[in-house]
Design a protein around this motif. Structure first.
Motif, PDB file in Angstrom:
ATOM      1  N   LEU A   1       5.548   1.226  -9.630  1.00  0.00           N
ATOM      2  CA  LEU A   1       4.144   0.923  -9.383  1.00  0.00           C
ATOM      3  C   LEU A   1       3.447   2.106  -8.728  1.00  0.00           C
ATOM      4  CD1 LEU A   1       4.769  -1.878 -10.249  1.00  0.00           C
ATOM      5  CD2 LEU A   1       3.824  -2.754  -8.111  1.00  0.00           C
TER       6      LEU A   1
ATOM      7  N   ASP B   1      -2.176   0.675  -9.246  1.00  0.00           N
ATOM      8  CA  ASP B   1      -1.797  -0.669  -9.677  1.00  0.00           C
ATOM      9  C   ASP B   1      -2.106  -1.687  -8.601  1.00  0.00           C
ATOM     10  OD1 ASP B   1      -0.819   0.308 -12.095  1.00  0.00           O
ATOM     11  OD2 ASP B   1       1.139   0.759 -11.228  1.00  0.00           O
ATOM     12  N   TRP B   2      -1.814  -1.324  -7.374  1.00  0.00           N
ATOM     13  CA  TRP B   2      -2.104  -2.219  -6.260  1.00  0.00           C
ATOM     14  C   TRP B   2      -3.603  -2.436  -6.117  1.00  0.00           C
ATOM     15  CZ3 TRP B   2       0.998  -5.229  -3.407  1.00  0.00           C
ATOM     16  CH2 TRP B   2       2.379  -4.994  -3.470  1.00  0.00           C
TER      17      TRP B   2
ATOM     18  N   GLU C   1      -5.875  -2.297  -8.425  1.00  0.00           N
ATOM     19  CA  GLU C   1      -6.344  -3.167  -9.503  1.00  0.00           C
ATOM     20  C   GLU C   1      -5.975  -4.619  -9.225  1.00  0.00           C
ATOM     21  OE1 GLU C   1      -8.286  -2.650 -11.919  1.00  0.00           O
ATOM     22  OE2 GLU C   1      -8.496  -0.496 -11.664  1.00  0.00           O
ATOM     23  N   ALA C   2      -4.767  -4.811  -8.760  1.00  0.00           N
ATOM     24  CA  ALA C   2      -4.340  -6.175  -8.432  1.00  0.00           C
ATOM     25  C   ALA C   2      -5.200  -6.754  -7.324  1.00  0.00           C
ATOM     26  CB  ALA C   2      -2.868  -6.169  -8.021  1.00  0.00           C
ATOM     27  N   ALA C   3      -5.572  -5.901  -6.383  1.00  0.00           N
ATOM     28  CA  ALA C   3      -6.423  -6.368  -5.294  1.00  0.00           C
ATOM     29  C   ALA C   3      -7.784  -6.794  -5.830  1.00  0.00           C
ATOM     30  CB  ALA C   3      -6.583  -5.268  -4.246  1.00  0.00           C
TER      31      ALA C   3
ATOM     32  N   ALA D   1      -8.419  -7.905  -8.793  1.00  0.00           N
ATOM     33  CA  ALA D   1      -8.219  -9.184  -9.476  1.00  0.00           C
ATOM     34  C   ALA D   1      -8.150 -10.321  -8.468  1.00  0.00           C
ATOM     35  CB  ALA D   1      -6.937  -9.126 -10.311  1.00  0.00           C
ATOM     36  N   ALA D   2      -7.511 -10.055  -7.341  1.00  0.00           N
ATOM     37  CA  ALA D   2      -7.394 -11.083  -6.306  1.00  0.00           C
ATOM     38  C   ALA D   2      -8.763 -11.405  -5.721  1.00  0.00           C
ATOM     39  CB  ALA D   2      -6.448 -10.619  -5.203  1.00  0.00           C
TER      40      ALA D   2
ATOM     41  N   VAL E   1      -6.963 -11.289  -0.674  1.00  0.00           N
ATOM     42  CA  VAL E   1      -6.221 -10.038  -0.799  1.00  0.00           C
ATOM     43  C   VAL E   1      -5.151 -10.008   0.286  1.00  0.00           C
ATOM     44  CG1 VAL E   1      -6.354  -7.539  -0.863  1.00  0.00           C
ATOM     45  CG2 VAL E   1      -8.253  -8.900  -1.709  1.00  0.00           C
TER      46      VAL E   1
ATOM     47  N   LEU F   1       0.285 -10.780  -3.336  1.00  0.00           N
ATOM     48  CA  LEU F   1       0.077  -9.755  -4.357  1.00  0.00           C
ATOM     49  C   LEU F   1       1.414  -9.178  -4.803  1.00  0.00           C
ATOM     50  CD1 LEU F   1      -3.073  -7.680  -3.372  1.00  0.00           C
ATOM     51  CD2 LEU F   1      -2.733  -9.249  -5.265  1.00  0.00           C
TER      52      LEU F   1
ATOM     53  N   GLU G   1       3.005 -11.439  -7.210  1.00  0.00           N
ATOM     54  CA  GLU G   1       2.393 -11.357  -8.531  1.00  0.00           C
ATOM     55  C   GLU G   1       2.851 -10.114  -9.277  1.00  0.00           C
ATOM     56  OE1 GLU G   1      -1.815 -11.552  -8.299  1.00  0.00           O
ATOM     57  OE2 GLU G   1      -1.853 -13.534  -7.337  1.00  0.00           O
ATOM     58  N   LEU G   2       3.044  -9.053  -8.544  1.00  0.00           N
ATOM     59  CA  LEU G   2       3.435  -7.802  -9.183  1.00  0.00           C
ATOM     60  C   LEU G   2       4.941  -7.732  -9.401  1.00  0.00           C
ATOM     61  CD1 LEU G   2       1.080  -5.309  -7.316  1.00  0.00           C
ATOM     62  CD2 LEU G   2       0.929  -6.091  -9.683  1.00  0.00           C
TER      63      LEU G   2
END
Lengths: 211, 211
Positions: free
Chosen positions: A9, A13-14, A16-18, A20-21, A30, A35, A38-39
């Motif tokens: 990762l 990536d983190w 982007e995930a944040a 999305a959250a 967040v 997270l 999820e990853l």
DNA sequence: ACGTGTCAATACGCCGGCGTATGGAACAAG
DNA sequence: CTTGTTCCATACGCCGGCGTATTGACACGT
């Protein structure tokens, strides 16, 4: 730089995930450990890439700001004709649901003062852009500001209504949607710049005897 | 009913405090123990009045819904003339900051599905009311819906802008504010119902030689 | 084979909020 | 004076998230 060799990762990536959250569960959603789940990793990964939760938030907001300004505004700005630019702006109301969810989530409460800066910058850049659009029609600055304020209000309000009353908002394939867009095209453009000459927005109901 | 004999707290006091917390810190900011501290008691008090946190949220939202519909809508509805009603609606943009903060906080993310119902009901009642206002002008239903959607969008958008860009929004005593309200009076009323005949919203800038 | 650097898993202590259980303090009624 | 009711305090166990420390698994160059 041994990147993209494995499924490792990256900090991005983190971020982007944040984002999305934020769209899904709001700014408070967040959280590192969820997270990480999820990853498919643990938070041991996170604390290698970031110092703490605030750093993640900052990275995510940087992504967001870049997309919301350099990206979407540029997409509209490539239209040079000021009139068509405003029209494109209006149809952009149909922007992605995700983007609108992120915005309203950020603009809501809590606002850890870090978020505030980002929201304010993005909002100001958007509004200034719209003001320029109307000024491009040859409008006086004060007038342009009023028109822009109205148009931006309509834009933001539409996002809200789509969130709060999804049923009331016509779907993109609904003819009512196209009609509403045409309606806005007239409402949000000064008389001299309107696409069609006659204003067909006001159809009185057929006369009846009742009251 | 030994109420109001001492300084004993009622369930309603808790609900009001919860609403204040929503306005200040968002829906997630409604936490029992911090609220208890603010009220000068401990959570032992809370769990006597309520079963759990959800019950408090429900009570607070009931208060809010009552105020936001029966109250503010009634205040506008007492104006019987449809045209003046819409005008009063517009000036109501200047409603209390607290009310707007609560609304945006509720409409934001998280939305524990309990909140969703309330927001949807309030929004729908507001929109229906505005639709009726325009229908009262003798407008066709579809037309009225479009006008109402636009007006409500402007209303919601204004709340957002006041939150996100407080500097950009003219103060109530600023003449620019009065001008913007007059601007909206024209924009948000169909041509036949406008207060003044001529549309003064579009003043072209004085001609210059530059480009 | 050996270190070195990169990325992640595990284990731990901490804190804050939730919900419960129990024990009062005040007050009224008998 | 006892009893009951109302309202609140205290103490406790629980959980979830934060941040740290430590260890481990690969990938590399040498």
């Amino acid at each position: 730089m041994p990147s993209e060799t494995k499924n490792a990762l990256s900090a991005n990536d983190w971020a982007e995930a944040a984002l999305a959250a934020i769209a899904a569960r709001g700014i408070e959603g967040v959280a590192i450990e969820p997270l990480a789940r999820e990853l498919g990793v643990t938070k041991g990964s996170f604390y290698w890439h970031f110092a703490n939760r605030d750093a993640l938030l900052k990275a995510a907001l940087d992504c967001w700001e870049a997309r919301e300004t350099d990206d979407v505004l540029a997409r509209v700005a490539e239209e040079t004709d000021p009139k068509l630019r405003i029209q494109r702006l209006i149809t952009e109301v149909n922007t992605s649901k995700r983007a609108s969810r992120i915005y309203t989530a950020l603009s809501s409460a809590s606002k850890p003062a870090l978020v505030r800066e980002y929201v304010e910058r993005v909002s100001r850049r958007r509004l200034d852009f719209i003001i320029d659009c109307y000024a491009g029609l040859g409008m006086h600055v004060d007038s342009a500001r009023r028109w822009a304020l109205q148009t931006y209000s309509v834009f933001l309000g539409s996002l809200q209504i789509r969130r709060d009353l999804p049923d009331e908002w016509p779907a993109s394939d609904d003819p009512a949607f196209a009609e509403y867009v045409r309606f806005l095209m007239i409402s949000l453009l000064p008389p001299e710049a309107r696409p069609v000459a006659q204003d067909t927005r006001y159809q009185r109901v057929a006369r009846t005897g009742t009251s």
